[in-house]
Design an enzyme around this catalytic site. Structure first.
Site: not given
Length: 347
Positions: A181, A183, A186
């Site tokens: 999570g 990124g 993301c």
């Protein structure tokens, strides 16, 4: 239900404490690392930064460009075997040794990986990549790939806790990819409520991996060179970058013109854009867990990667690390509530 009370930290929560140094110049810092991997016994030497296996980052062109800097590319899994054959034909071992073959975990993925690896002995890295590395299926798949490729370096992920790092290494992974999570494109943490602050994940997973002779990749969460240094300082053996390497001519993204300016499309691999392109849309039983953004076109990646590596060298001089491998031993993080002065905006 239980609640863990210990505070977990991201890159924005800390800074390096400077320390006395005998280094006179950034040029004295050695960023090259030499690794011998646990299961394969393979040796690799280079700068342990990896372009992410996203189809708007991890392209063949990116692999060729970054290999000039000793940097790796996890080539995305959507190239065909014929595409790989052409790439191998056009490049020598100096490029191929820095290219990771990315794969999912289906039977078709397994056969495709076998076909690609059969093309040349110069490909030594396999990157097994699924969003949820806590699946028992991943552990079984790692065992299967290890049995098929006993002398190849296998990376598997993504996970964020030491227990799963240990399980994947014991199953046959040389390297475990860490990050759920963080990124830039993301949205898993928003859509699912699942995740782990990236710096704490790296610190804890590195401890688990190194105890078994394994390695980790800190995957995601870096927005500047200082974050890359923090990942290394926290114990990451490799750092994987997506957004920081997106938007370049080598990135493989779609170029779009708006009002006379050039932009490149960049999207998460669980976004609607990615699933429309590769899977015929978002399946009814799932939600997209990524966003799509337009980045100003940034030209060649060479200047960007040089700037990132220059920042890491500078970090090393501030803490007295003559070699990158010394950085984690020289690291003391201080918790902070500010990172930079933004009176004139962000750089």
């Amino acid at each position: 239900m239980r609640i863990e009370q210990e505070l977990k930290l991201g890159f924005k929560d800390v800074l390096f404490r400077p320390k006395r140094s005998t280094l006179k110049s950034r040029s004295q810092v050695e960023l090259t690392r030499n690794f011998t991997f646990k299961h394969s016994g393979r040796q690799w030497s280079g700068t342990p930064v990896i372009a992410a296996n996203m189809d708007s980052v991890g392209s063949f062109a990116m692999a060729k460009a970054l290999s000039e800097h000793g940097v790796m590319t996890a080539v995305h899994k959507h190239y065909t075997v014929a595409d790989w054959a052409e790439f191998i034909k056009e490049n020598d071992a100096s490029v191929l040794k820095n290219a990771m073959v990315s794969t999912g975990t289906s039977e078709a993925d397994f056969q495709k990986t076998k076909d690609i690896m059969a093309l040349t002995d110069d490909l030594i890295f396999i990157c097994i990549d699924i969003a949820n590395g806590y699946s028992e299926h991943l552990v079984q798949y790692v065992e299967k790939v290890r049995a098929e490729f006993p002398d190849k370096v296998i990376s598997a992920g993504n996970v964020v806790t030491g227990d799963m790092v240990e399980e994947l290494i014991l199953a046959g992974a040389d390297i475990v990819k860490v990050g759920i999570g963080p990124g830039s494109v993301c949205t898993t943490r928003v859509k699912t409520g699942v995740g782990y602050p990236q710096l704490s994940a790296i610190i804890e997973c590195a401890d688990a991996a190194h105890g078994l002779g394994g390695r980790i990749i800190g995957d995601g969460g870096c927005s500047c060179a200082g974050d890359v240094s923090k990942a290394f300082g926290g114990g990451a053996d490799f750092v994987m970058l997506g957004g920081m390497l997106a938007g370049h001519e080598e990135s493989g993204g779609e170029v779009i013109e708006q009002d006379g300016k050039q932009f490149m499309k960049f999207y998460g691999m669980s976004s609607q854009s990615a699933m429309d392109k590769h899977s015929g849309g978002v399946a009814k039983y799932r939600a997209a867990e990524g966003k799509t953004v337009l980045l100003p076109f940034r030209g060649s990646v060479h200047n960007t990667i040089s700037d990132i590596l220059g920042g890491v060298r500078s970090t090393c001089t501030y803490v007295g690390a003559a070699q990158l491998k010394e950085l984690t031993k020289r690291t003391t993080f201080i918790r902070v509530q500010e990172q930079e002065n933004n009176v004139f905006g962000k750089e």
